[in-house]
Scaffold this active site. Structure first.
Site, PDB file in Angstrom:
ATOM      1  N   GLY A 232      12.169  -2.900   7.154  1.00  0.00           N
ATOM      2  CA  GLY A 232      12.326  -3.857   5.738  1.00  0.00           C
ATOM      3  C   GLY A 232      11.007  -4.433   5.685  1.00  0.00           C
ATOM      4  O   GLY A 232       9.810  -3.617   5.579  1.00  0.00           O
ATOM      5  N   GLY A 233      10.965  -5.612   5.110  1.00  0.00           N
ATOM      6  CA  GLY A 233       9.635  -6.428   5.124  1.00  0.00           C
ATOM      7  C   GLY A 233       8.764  -6.344   6.017  1.00  0.00           C
ATOM      8  O   GLY A 233       7.353  -6.235   5.901  1.00  0.00           O
TER       9      GLY A 233
ATOM     10  N   GLY B  95     -14.429  23.015  -5.282  1.00  0.00           N
ATOM     11  CA  GLY B  95     -14.390  21.639  -5.462  1.00  0.00           C
ATOM     12  C   GLY B  95     -14.317  20.849  -3.922  1.00  0.00           C
ATOM     13  O   GLY B  95     -14.454  19.788  -4.080  1.00  0.00           O
ATOM     14  N   ALA B  96     -13.836  21.787  -3.028  1.00  0.00           N
ATOM     15  CA  ALA B  96     -13.741  21.001  -1.636  1.00  0.00           C
ATOM     16  C   ALA B  96     -15.122  20.291  -1.164  1.00  0.00           C
ATOM     17  O   ALA B  96     -15.003  19.635  -0.265  1.00  0.00           O
ATOM     18  CB  ALA B  96     -13.075  22.205  -0.664  1.00  0.00           C
TER      19      ALA B  96
END
Lengths: 513, 127
Positions: free
Chosen positions: A168-169, A403-404
C-alpha cells in the site's frame, strides 16, 4: 533503590529487545534478521547513533491502549558505512508488525529532514505490514515521507531495501527513491495484496506470485536488484553507496586503481564476431574495460536488451549504457528506454559520467509497441540523455541504426566525445531495406530483380557499413582499436572531469512520462 | 622527475623514476594521493533460489526461423542452442533454460514466428 543512571540503562535494555524474545525468534524462523541486526550489518561497528528510542505511540482506541510498542516499530538514526556518515531507518517487524502509525511516521520524517539538511545519503530498510489501521488518519505521515522522498530526489542518494512486506502506502516511498533491492523469498511489494485483489477482481494469486522479488525484477521492473538474503541485501546496499557522493554538490568517491590506466585489452579486438549477424555478450565488453573487471548491473533481469551498469575507470565511478545483442538483437523498445532513462537520470544527478556502448539495429517495430506508446517511453530516454550534463562518451561498437542513435547519445545529443571501432556501421536503416527504397525503380526494371537487389544492397552496404563516412563528416571524433578503448575512456574522462554546462534559467523541464 | 627543496636550512634533491616503465612521468603528489585512496569494494553475486523454470522456449521478438539445431527427443544441457531466429538484421539464438529433453519442437526452418510464440518445449526440469 536504583540510581537514575541504572534506571535509564534498564529501560534502554528493555527497549532494545524490540518485540521480545518470542517475536524475534519468529522473525529468525522466517529467514529474516531483526531491524537492529540489519543495522548492525550496515554500519561500522559501534558507530550507530539512535534517535527516538523512547518514543511511544499515543493511540488509545481499538485496544491500542494495551499495546506496548518499543520505539514505535522503527529504529532510526545515523552511523558510518566504511567511514562515511549515512542516515538509516529500519522498520521493526517484531513491534506491531512494523506498521506505520503517527509516531513511527514522525520518527522517519524527522530523520529524513536531518539527512537532507546534513546532505548525507539515506537508507530505508522496509519490513512493515503497512498503515497501522487502528490509528486511522494519523497514518497520513506516509504523505510527508513521499513529499520528502521527492524533495530530496537528486540531492542525496536514497536507497530502499524491501526485506519483508511492503504494501500500500508503504510501497510508494521506495518507488520514489533511487534504488530498490528486494530480498528473495521474504520481500512482498504491492499496492493491494492478494485478499483485496481477489475481492475486487476475483483473481486468485498468492503474495509471492503477486509481489515477490522475482515479479519485480523480471516482470514489473520495479526493483533494481534481488538479494539472496538479508546479509546479501545489506552488502549490496553498501556497494551501491560506494559509487555515489554524499550529495549532488560533491564528487563521487575515488578509489585506488591497482591497474595501469594505460593498459591495452587485446581480447576486445576479437569480441565482435566476423559475421555481423552473429550475437555477442556486451557484458563481457564492460567487464574487460572496467577496473578489476568489476561492474554492478542495475535491473539485470528486466529489459535485457539494454544493459545498464555501474563500474569504475581508474578508480572513478562510471555508468555504462550498452545495447545487448544477446537479447532481442539489442533493439530498443519501451522497457529498455524506461530502464535506461532512469539510470541516466540517476548518474546525471550525482555526477557520474556516462559511457554509451552501441550495437543497436534500431527500434523494435510492432503494432503493440506503437499502441503502448513507444514514442512516449522512447522520449524519456532521449530527454534524459539530452539533458544529462555529466561527461558523455558515445562509442559505436557495431550497428547504429535509425532513431536509436538518439538514445545512444550520437552527435546532436551533446556527447563530449564520439568514438567508433573499425567494425562500426551506421545509417538511417539497414542496407537491404535502404536499397529497396533508394533503388526501387532500378530493381523493378531489372531482368533479374533479385541479383540487382543484391548488388545494389552490397553497394549501399559498402558505402555505410564502415566508420569512415561518419568520421569524414565529424560525426565521429576518433576511430580507435577496441583494445585501446579503456585507456581512451580514462584519458577523455580525466580531461572532462570539471565539465561545466550552462543551464537555461527555467524552473524545471516537462519530462515526458 | 627531480624535486629540489629546502627544509630547515638544508637543501635536498629527490630523484624519482619509474623502473618498470622508464618513459612514464608522474608527479610525486599524484602518486602519493593515489596510493592513499581506499581500496574499491567488490561484490560477488550470491545465488538466489532457483526461479520457477518454464520449459516453454519462446522468441522474444518476431522473426524467421533460419535453423533448428536439435530434434525432438534430444537430450540438452542448459544454455544449448535450440533454434536460430532471424530478426532485426540479427541471428537471435534461443537456448535451453535447463538440462532436459526436447519434448516438442513446433517450428521448422522458414517459419515466421510472432513475438512470444513457442519455438521449443524442454521437459524434465529437476528442482
Amino acid at each position: 533503590m536504583s540510581t537514575p543512571n541504572e534506571e535509564f540503562l534498564a529501560k534502554r535494555e528493555k527497549l532494545l529487545q524490540g518485540g521480545g524474545e518470542a517475536r524475534i525468534q519468529k522473525q529468525h524462523e522466517k529467514g529474516k534478521l531483526t531491524a537492529r541486526e540489519r543495522l548492525d550489518l550496515l554500519f561500522d561497528q559501534g558507530s550507530f547513533m539512535e534517535y527516538g528510542l523512547f518514543v511511544r505511540h499515543r493511540a488509545t482506541e481499538f485496544g491500542m491502549d494495551k499495546v506496548d510498542a518499543p520505539a514505535d516499530g522503527v529504529v532510526t538514526g545515523f552511523g558510518t558505512v566504511n567511514g562515511r556518515v549515512v542516515y538509516a531507518y529500519a522498520q521493526d517487524a517484531t513491534v506491531v508488525g512494523g506498521s506505520l502509525g503517527e509516531m513511527h511516521g514522525i520518527k522517519i520524517v524527522r530523520l529524513m529532514e536531518e539527512a537532507i539538511r546534513a546532505g548525507k545519503p539515506i537508507i530505508a530498510l522496509n519490513d512493515s505490514g503497512g498503515a497501522r489501521i487502528q490509528e486511522g488518519n494519523d497514518t497520513k505521515l506516509y504523505l510527508d515521507i513521499f513529499r520528502l522522498n521527492a524533495y530530496a530526489s537528486g540531492y542525496i542518494p536514497q536507497l530502499s531495501a524491501i526485506m519483508g512486506p511492503c504494501a500500500g502506502g508503504g510501497a510508494y516511498s521506495p518507488a520514489l527513491t533511487d534504488f530498490i533491492i528486494n530480498v528473495d523469498g521474504t520481500s512482498r511489494m504491492f499496492v493491494t495484496g492478494p485478499a483485496v485483489v481477489k475481492s475486487v477482481t476475483g483473481e486468485v494469486i498468492d503474495d509471492e506470485a503477486l509481489g515477490g522479488a522475482r515479479v519485480h525484477s523480471r516482470i514489473s521492473g520495479v526493483c533494481h536488484r534481488v538479494a539472496a538474503d538479508d546479509a546479501d541485501c545489506i552488502e549490496q546496499l553498501k556497494l551501491m553507496l560506494s559509487f555515489f557522493p554524499d550529495n549532488c554538490r560533491e564528487k563521487p568517491p575515488v578509489y585506488r586503481c591497482s591497474e595501469d590506466p594505460d593498459k591495452l585489452v587485446p581480447e576486445l579486438d576479437t569480441i565482435i564476431p566476423e559475421d555481423s549477424r552473429k550475437v555477442f555478450d556486451v557484458r563481457r565488453v564492460i567487464e574487460l574495460m572496467a577496473d578489476d573487471g568489476f561492474y554492478y548491473e542495475i535491473r539485470p533481469e528486466f529489459a535485457r536488451n539494454i544493459v545498464v551498469a555501474l563500474a569504475r575507470l581508474n578508480g572513478r565511478s562510471v555508468g555504462f549504457i550498452a545495447n545487448q545483442p544477446l537479447y532481442k538483437a539489442g533493439s530498443m523498445d519501451m522497457n529498455a528506454a524506461d530502464k535506461a532513462a532512469q539510470f541516466v537520470n540517476l548518474c546525471d544527478a550525482f555526477g557520474i559520467p556516462l559511457v554509451f556502448l552501441s550495437d543497436v539495429p534500431g527500434c523494435l517495430p510492432g503494432v503493440d509497441q506503437e499502441y503502448a506508446g513507444v514514442l512516449r517511453h522512447g522520449a524519456k530516454m532521449v530527454y534524459a540523455v539530452a539533458n544529462a550534463t555529466v561527461p558523455k562518451i558515445a562509442l559505436t561498437m557495431r550497428k547504429m541504426y535509425g532513431g536509436a542513435s538518439a538514445c545512444m547519445c550520437e552527435k546532436g545529443m551533446g556527447p563530449d566525445v564520439v568514438l567508433s571501432w573499425p567494425t562500426a556501421q551506421s545509417a538511417v536503416m539497414g542496407a537491404a531495406g535502404a536499397a529497396a527504397i533508394v533503388f526501387r525503380k532500378e530493381i523493378a526494371a531489372s531482368d533479374d530483380p533479385a541479383r540487382t537487389r543484391a548488388e545494389l544492397t552490397a553497394q549501399y552496404e559498402a558505402a555505410f557499413n564502415n566508420p569512415y563516412r561518419k568520421a569524414a563528416r565529424e560525426y565521429t571524433d576518433m576511430i580507435i582499436l577496441p583494445s585501446e578503448t579503456r585507456r581512451v575512456l580514462i584519458r577523455c574522462l580525466k580531461a572532462l572531469e570539471n565539465k561545466q554546462v550552462e543551464q537555461l534559467p527555467k524552473k524545471h523541464g516537462n519530462m515526458p512520462v | 622527475m627531480v624535486y629540489e627543496f629546502q627544509h630547515q636550512g638544508r637543501m635536498y634533491r629527490l630523484t624519482m623514476e619509474c623502473i618498470s616503465h622508464p618513459e612514464h612521468q608522474e608527479s610525486l603528489t599524484d602518486i602519493l594521493q593515489a596510493a592513499l585512496l581506499p581500496k574499491a569494494p567488490r561484490y560477488t553475486p550470491r545465488p538466489c533460489r532457483p526461479a520457477a523454470l518454464d520449459g516453454q522456449v519462446t522468441t522474444p521478438l518476431p522473426g524467421k526461423v533460419v535453423k533448428v539445431w536439435v530434434k525432438e527427443g534430444d537430450t540438452v544441457k542448459a544454455g544449448d542452442l535450440l533454434v536460430t531466429v532471424e530478426a532485426m538484421k540479427m541471428e537471435n539464438e534461443l537456448y535451453a533454460p535447463f538440462d532436459g529433453v526436447v519434448e516438442s519442437l513446433p517450428v521448422q526452418a522458414g517459419d515466421l514466428l510472432r513475438a512470444g510464440q513457442v519455438a521449443a518445449v524442454i521437459g524434465g526440469a529437476q528442482e
